[in-house]
Design an enzyme around this catalytic site. Structure first.
Site, PDB file in Angstrom:
ATOM      1  CG  ASP A  64       9.204  -1.855   3.445  1.00  0.00           C
ATOM      2  OD1 ASP A  64       9.206  -1.156   2.411  1.00  0.00           O
ATOM      3  OD2 ASP A  64       8.719  -1.471   4.530  1.00  0.00           O
ATOM      4  CD  GLU A 123      12.055   0.899   0.525  1.00  0.00           C
ATOM      5  OE1 GLU A 123      11.465   1.922   0.151  1.00  0.00           O
ATOM      6  OE2 GLU A 123      11.745   0.288   1.559  1.00  0.00           O
TER       7      GLU A 123
END
EC number: 2.4.1.18
Length: 645
Positions: A316, A369
């Protein structure tokens, strides 16, 4: 009160050397709590890193949370590790560490290496084990093929607590085993190859969706025990479904029982707020330049791959790690030693993380990401890259949704947003994400992003999904989008499964299942997903009619596919499309089929004619349904007779 702490250690001098140099990648075998036997007496060994503490003891339900009854001893080797063995404790013991700081503070901290916690809002750690008799050996021996970059990867992203609730009590979470009973047959029916769980690590604030973690080694107790979670993973593996976890090494919250100021100092987080505090999320950033923190994070990544048989990690907020000026104004950040805005310590950490993961588990994938133009995110570190296996293609996602939101009459002005992605689309190994972030905070559901009346919304959504499944890269779809959820995602309630009582939503669900089937069965859609050799525009300039056409190619030219999109609400009769060779082109997929709640315009096979078109020697004439996508496959291929093909 129990017996006093006994001197005992699991650490060798070599362990300490690795830890202090940042190269101990299995700290979960040493730090934390675990049952042990010393001199024939059963008990629990505790070890915690708190180098700046003046005093550390274990408090819990076994000693009435008395901070003076069971002190740990600090090791002599300057490692900062406090340890000790407490007799007669067992699995299930609830505990924390009482830490006396140099400033005289008295802190009560959960164990950073705890593998189980109390159910929030309670915050203590629980002594437990990750012992489990796994029955997924068939999957584990074959998963290299499932995770390969030239294999199909269609990911169903989901949040465990809001995918489905107890229908008899909507306030009650399903536990891991109940989820397994419902999820496994559903994923098999839908045809996804992998599921991706939003963070399962323990987090005190439920609306954070799991992205504010306090216990990195513990799956959340909201849904059950570690073994219950392992059962869910095992059940998915037994059904040939891979499991990806969201992993959050970018920041952590400032909860009093968590990592923040763990021993009274900035131990886990960077002391400089310009590097150690995240202004967007009001959270704290790991000190990537500290060896012990690098070992903590990499050990955590390997822990989930090792003990839980996880098949991949989606990392993330990588962009927030890479840039010193991320989300900061002038004066709120300092340049690196070279005068740039790159966070060199974080870059080094990410490279080391990927090297460690792939050296220990070469058959898994790491996925970033990352939303910027940072070069080489998914390139090997020996080529100067960050070493990830794949990267989310955020630019494609934003451009595509921007195009589809337009009324068809205005789409000609946004035409280039559908074609621009191929300018940079092969610089990385891209995954195409329609994720949770696109269906919250007023962005509307995937269905309600689409323009037009109710029928047109559904037709547009079907076309969008065909475009995603037949474009370059791998695929990711957030839960609910596969049946046309109408409301935005709400973490506090179940998906609106009742919508499947209605034909339009049944049609979307059937379409996604069918797209997964064709994606997995047609090698042209995945064998060269990251190579320009696997994609070729046929028609990319027809902005007035809103038509796009492209070829997908695999290793064998007989498997080539022609995809044509008509993104206007009118039928295009006898629309001519150039093809690379003579032969018969057979329709194999039509989003306008009545099975998918389409209008039912029938497609027929088409014989390529020697009529040059679109810079090709042959062409076919097609009837294109409205707001639809079609896939044609060549039959009776005679490509060898066509020069240059």
């Amino acid at each position: 009160m129990g017996e006093p702490v006994v001197a005992f250690t699991l650490f060798t001098e070599y362990d300490i050397m690795l830890f202090r140099s940042g190269k101990h990648y299995k700290l979960y075998e040493k730090l934390g709590s675990r049952t042990a036997q010393v001199d024939g007496v059963d008990g629990v060994y505790f070890a915690v890193w708190a180098p700046n503490a003046n005093y550390v003891s274990v408090i819990g339900d076994f000693n009435d949370w008395n901070s003076s009854s069971h002190p740990l001893k600090v090791r002599w080797d300057q490692s900062g590790i406090w340890e000790g063995f407490i007799p007669h404790l067992t699995n299930g013991t609830t505990y924390k560490y009482h830490i006396g700081t140099a400033a005289g503070e008295k802190l009560e901290k959960a164990d950073p290496f705890a593998i189980r916690t109390e159910v929030p809002p309670r915050t203590a750690s629980i002594v437990d084990t990750t012992w489990y008799t796994w029955k997924d050996s068939d999957w584990m021996t074959r998963r290299e093929r499932h995770n390969a970059l030239d294999s199909p990867m269609s990911v169903y992203e989901m949040h465990l607590g809001s995918w489905m609730r107890d229908p008899n009590d909507p306030e009650r979470f399903l536990n891991y085993r109940e989820i397994a009973a419902q999820l496994v047959p559903y994923i098999r029916e839908m045809g996804f190859t992998h599921v991706e769980f939003m963070p399962v690590m323990e987090h005190p604030y439920y609306p954070s969706w799991g992205y504010q973690i306090t216990a990195y080694f513990a799956c959340t107790s909201r849904y059950g025990s570690p073994q219950d979670f392992m059962h869910l993973i095992e059940a998915l593996h037994q059904a040939d479904i891979g499991v990806i976890l969201d992993w959050v090494p970018s920041h952590f919250p400032g909860d009093a029982h968590g990592l923040f100021r763990f021993d009274g100092t900035h131990l886990f987080e960077h002391a400089d707020p310009k590097k150690g505090y995240h202004p967007d999320w009001k959270s704290h950033i790991f000190n990537y330049g500290r060896n012990e923190i690098r070992a903590f994070l990499i050990s955590n990544a390997l822990f989930w791959l090792d003990r839980y048989h996880i098949d991949g990690l989606r990392v993330d907020a990588v962009a927030s790690m890479l840039y010193l000026d991320y989300s900061r104004n002038a004066g709120e950040w300092d340049t690196n030693e070279h005068g740039g805005n790159e966070n060199l310590e974080a870059v080094s950490f990410l490279k080391e993380f990927n090297e460690a993961v792939y050296s220990h588990f070469p058959d898994v994938q790491t996925i970033a990401e990352e939303s910027t133009s940072w070069a080489g995110v998914s390139k090997p570190t020996f080529q100067g890259g960050l070493g990830f296996g794949m990267k989310w293609m955020m630019g494609w996602m934003h451009d595509t949704l921007s195009y589809f939101k337009e009324d068809p009459i205005n789409r000609k002005y946004a035409h280039d947003k559908m074609t621009f992605a191929t300018v940079y689309g092969f610089h990385e190994n891209f995954m195409l994400p329609f994720s949770h972030d696109e269906v919250v905070y007023g962005k509307q559901s995937m269905l309600y992003k689409m323009p037009g009346d109710d029928w047109q919304r559904v037709a547009n959504l079907r076309s969008l999904y065909l475009y995603m499944f037949t474009f370059i890269g791998t695929k990711l779809l957030f839960m609910g989008a596969e049946f046309g959820q109408t409301a935005e995602w709400n973490v506090d309630q179940s998906l609106d499964w009742h919508l499947l009582d209605y034909a339009p939503h049944q049609g979307v669900k059937k379409l996604v299942s069918a797209l997964n089937a064709v994606y997995k069965s047609e090698p042209a859609l995945y064998e060269k997903a990251f190579s320009p050799e696997g994609f070729e525009w046929v028609e990319m300039n027809d902005r007035d009619q809103g038509v796009f056409a492209y070829l997908r190619k695999g290793h064998d030219r007989e498997n080539d596919l022609l995809i044509v999109l008509n993104l206007t609400p009118v039928v295009r009769s006898q629309f001519r499309v150039g093809v690379p060779c003579e032969g018969v082109w057979q329709p194999i997929f039509n989003t306008d089929d009545t099975t998918f709640y389409g209008s039912g315009i029938r497609l027929t096979k088409s014989l390529a004619e020697p009529i040059p078109w679109m810079h090709r020697s042959h062409s076919i004439a097609l009837d294109l349904p409205p707001l639809a996508g079609v896939i044609y496959k060549q039959k009776n291929l005679k490509s060898r007779k066509v020069k240059g093909k």
